[in-house]
Scaffold this motif. Structure first.
Motif, mmCIF file in Angstrom:
data_model
loop_
_atom_site.group_PDB
_atom_site.id
_atom_site.type_symbol
_atom_site.label_atom_id
_atom_site.label_comp_id
_atom_site.label_asym_id
_atom_site.label_seq_id
_atom_site.Cartn_x
_atom_site.Cartn_y
_atom_site.Cartn_z
ATOM 1 N N TYR A 42 -20.439 26.701 -13.888
ATOM 2 C CA TYR A 42 -20.619 25.456 -14.640
ATOM 3 C C TYR A 42 -21.291 25.780 -15.977
ATOM 4 O O TYR A 42 -22.303 26.485 -16.016
ATOM 5 C CB TYR A 42 -21.485 24.451 -13.876
ATOM 6 C CG TYR A 42 -21.795 23.251 -14.735
ATOM 7 C CD1 TYR A 42 -20.819 22.292 -14.986
ATOM 8 C CD2 TYR A 42 -23.043 23.106 -15.344
ATOM 9 C CE1 TYR A 42 -21.078 21.209 -15.812
ATOM 10 C CE2 TYR A 42 -23.311 22.020 -16.178
ATOM 11 C CZ TYR A 42 -22.322 21.083 -16.399
ATOM 12 O OH TYR A 42 -22.580 20.014 -17.229
ATOM 13 N N TYR A 44 -16.450 23.666 -15.428
ATOM 14 C CA TYR A 44 -16.462 25.023 -14.887
ATOM 15 C C TYR A 44 -15.577 25.907 -15.749
ATOM 16 O O TYR A 44 -14.431 25.557 -16.043
ATOM 17 C CB TYR A 44 -15.982 25.031 -13.429
ATOM 18 C CG TYR A 44 -17.050 24.529 -12.489
ATOM 19 C CD1 TYR A 44 -17.944 25.419 -11.900
ATOM 20 C CD2 TYR A 44 -17.186 23.167 -12.220
ATOM 21 C CE1 TYR A 44 -18.951 24.959 -11.059
ATOM 22 C CE2 TYR A 44 -18.190 22.703 -11.380
ATOM 23 C CZ TYR A 44 -19.076 23.606 -10.802
ATOM 24 O OH TYR A 44 -20.074 23.153 -9.982
ATOM 25 N N PRO A 58 -28.247 28.123 -10.490
ATOM 26 C CA PRO A 58 -28.587 26.883 -9.797
ATOM 27 C C PRO A 58 -27.725 26.632 -8.556
ATOM 28 O O PRO A 58 -28.106 25.852 -7.688
ATOM 29 C CB PRO A 58 -28.321 25.801 -10.854
ATOM 30 C CG PRO A 58 -27.356 26.428 -11.803
ATOM 31 C CD PRO A 58 -27.642 27.888 -11.808
ATOM 32 N N GLU A 59 -26.576 27.264 -8.450
ATOM 33 C CA GLU A 59 -25.705 27.136 -7.276
ATOM 34 C C GLU A 59 -24.929 28.438 -7.136
ATOM 35 O O GLU A 59 -24.801 29.186 -8.105
ATOM 36 C CB GLU A 59 -24.744 25.939 -7.425
ATOM 37 C CG GLU A 59 -23.769 26.069 -8.583
ATOM 38 C CD GLU A 59 -22.811 24.873 -8.708
ATOM 39 O OE1 GLU A 59 -22.868 23.951 -7.886
ATOM 40 O OE2 GLU A 59 -22.004 24.899 -9.645
ATOM 41 N N ILE A 110 -29.456 17.979 -15.611
ATOM 42 C CA ILE A 110 -28.281 18.205 -14.771
ATOM 43 C C ILE A 110 -28.682 18.342 -13.309
ATOM 44 O O ILE A 110 -29.642 19.038 -12.979
ATOM 45 C CB ILE A 110 -27.536 19.473 -15.248
ATOM 46 C CG1 ILE A 110 -26.963 19.211 -16.635
ATOM 47 C CG2 ILE A 110 -26.439 19.867 -14.272
ATOM 48 C CD1 ILE A 110 -26.391 20.411 -17.301
ATOM 49 N N PHE A 143 -27.055 19.578 -9.762
ATOM 50 C CA PHE A 143 -25.926 20.238 -9.112
ATOM 51 C C PHE A 143 -25.668 19.609 -7.751
ATOM 52 O O PHE A 143 -26.539 18.927 -7.191
ATOM 53 C CB PHE A 143 -26.208 21.743 -9.005
ATOM 54 C CG PHE A 143 -26.083 22.437 -10.331
ATOM 55 C CD1 PHE A 143 -24.904 23.071 -10.695
ATOM 56 C CD2 PHE A 143 -27.126 22.406 -11.247
ATOM 57 C CE1 PHE A 143 -24.780 23.665 -11.941
ATOM 58 C CE2 PHE A 143 -27.009 23.002 -12.492
ATOM 59 C CZ PHE A 143 -25.836 23.637 -12.837
ATOM 60 N N ASN A 145 -25.624 20.767 -4.896
ATOM 61 C CA ASN A 145 -26.549 21.192 -3.838
ATOM 62 C C ASN A 145 -27.952 20.603 -4.030
ATOM 63 O O ASN A 145 -28.880 20.959 -3.298
ATOM 64 C CB ASN A 145 -26.616 22.724 -3.772
ATOM 65 C CG ASN A 145 -27.149 23.336 -5.080
ATOM 66 O OD1 ASN A 145 -27.536 22.620 -5.996
ATOM 67 N ND2 ASN A 145 -27.147 24.654 -5.153
ATOM 68 N N SER A 178 -29.955 20.988 -6.617
ATOM 69 C CA SER A 178 -30.849 21.658 -7.564
ATOM 70 C C SER A 178 -30.690 21.036 -8.955
ATOM 71 O O SER A 178 -29.597 20.625 -9.349
ATOM 72 C CB SER A 178 -30.612 23.169 -7.587
ATOM 73 O OG SER A 178 -29.365 23.458 -8.128
ATOM 74 N N ARG A 227 -31.571 21.193 -13.198
ATOM 75 C CA ARG A 227 -31.862 22.072 -14.327
ATOM 76 C C ARG A 227 -31.922 21.247 -15.600
ATOM 77 O O ARG A 227 -31.248 20.221 -15.715
ATOM 78 C CB ARG A 227 -30.761 23.132 -14.501
ATOM 79 C CG ARG A 227 -30.717 24.218 -13.450
ATOM 80 C CD ARG A 227 -31.901 25.166 -13.557
ATOM 81 N NE ARG A 227 -31.741 26.344 -12.714
ATOM 82 C CZ ARG A 227 -31.962 26.385 -11.404
ATOM 83 N NH1 ARG A 227 -32.349 25.304 -10.768
ATOM 84 N NH2 ARG A 227 -31.803 27.509 -10.734
#
Lengths: 181, 181
Positions: free
Chosen positions: A64, A71, A140-141, B26, B28, B30, B32, B34
């Motif tokens: 991302y 993406y 972050p992922e 942002i 994500f 999951n 998380s 940022r």
């Protein structure tokens, strides 16, 4: 013929968590003057790595990207930390992002991304003779990894998820290096 | 598998004459979170042109680049003006910078330069069937034009004055397009 302009003055005009912007007063050899702005990040530059699982297969990632808010299909890259060589940085990023280290890292080329207004340098590194290894990065992922065939490069470069100029340039240069090995 | 993050908030945090910096919150998929920053220039993007004097000869320029504070060997490029198509912008930049127009302009690829922190798009355009033409651009000094052979591309990409990733990627893609014509 190319007579370098004189930089009369440089000053920082804006700083954020991520960016540092400088203003430059420039006088060209013909007397014309311009005010330029540029991004001048601190640090040692970045590496971009082309990891070859075998002579034919390159491992890429979908990541991302905030700039484009989508993406992007890209190659592993990251900043060179203080005290690291570019080869060490390349191997560290590879282990963190792809889950492989490399026994054969070859520096290929120093690239810029927008030399008109950015001082950033990216060092392109070919990674071969991979071994499994992993380490926690700062992503972050988890990154999605995708394998592509170098023999299909002429089509791959038209993949709409692959837009980053550095990755496209690096794939072509890596193919030439591998073909000449 | 790629579940797009949610952009919770975007705001401009710094603006200069040339740059506009946004901060993005942002989240994500999951969970998380940022904070990203990005360059978000106004406008319609830029064109980069590969001008072919004949089937074998590409015309490049040496241009002083503030970001790296040196002359870079690069391809013609420039912003798309309001109301212009990308093909019109490509021909205008070609006329202003190289002294040729083109009767055969072919859009090749949309590229990004640093999608992680820049929204900028560059449209890559191949220019063939050139004719002499000139117009005043906004360059501070005349550009030095240099001709190179596409058959020597494998060596040209190692020229230390040629560092810009977009130009390297564009040269390789143009060679493929020409070879397939």
């Amino acid at each position: 013929m190319r007579k370098r302009p004189i930089v009369l003055n440089i000053k920082t005009i804006a700083t954020t968590s991520f960016f540092n912007i400088e203003e430059m007063d420039i006088e060209f050899s013909n007397g014309s003057k311009r005010i330029y702005e540029r991004l001048k990040p601190p640090g040692n530059g970045a590496v971009l790595v082309i990891p070859m699982l075998d002579i034919e297969t390159v491992l890429m990632i979908y990541e991302y990207s905030g700039g484009t808010d989508r993406y992007e299909l890209t190659l592993t890259k990251g900043k060179i930390d203080g005290g690291e060589t570019l080869i060490e940085a390349a191997n560290r990023e590879l282990i963190e992002e792809i889950g492989y280290g490399s026994n054969k890292l070859t520096f290929i080329k120093e690239m810029t991304i927008a030399p008109g207004y950015q001082s950033s340098i990216t060092y392109i590194v070919l990674a071969q003779d991979l071994y499994k290894a992993s380490a926690q990065g700062d992503e972050p992922e988890p990154l999605e990894i995708a394998a592509f065939k170098m023999s299909d490069l002429e089509n791959l470069v038209y993949n709409e998820d692959l837009t980053e100029a550095r990755s496209i340039a690096a794939l072509y240069m890596a193919r030439d290096v591998i073909n000449n090995q």
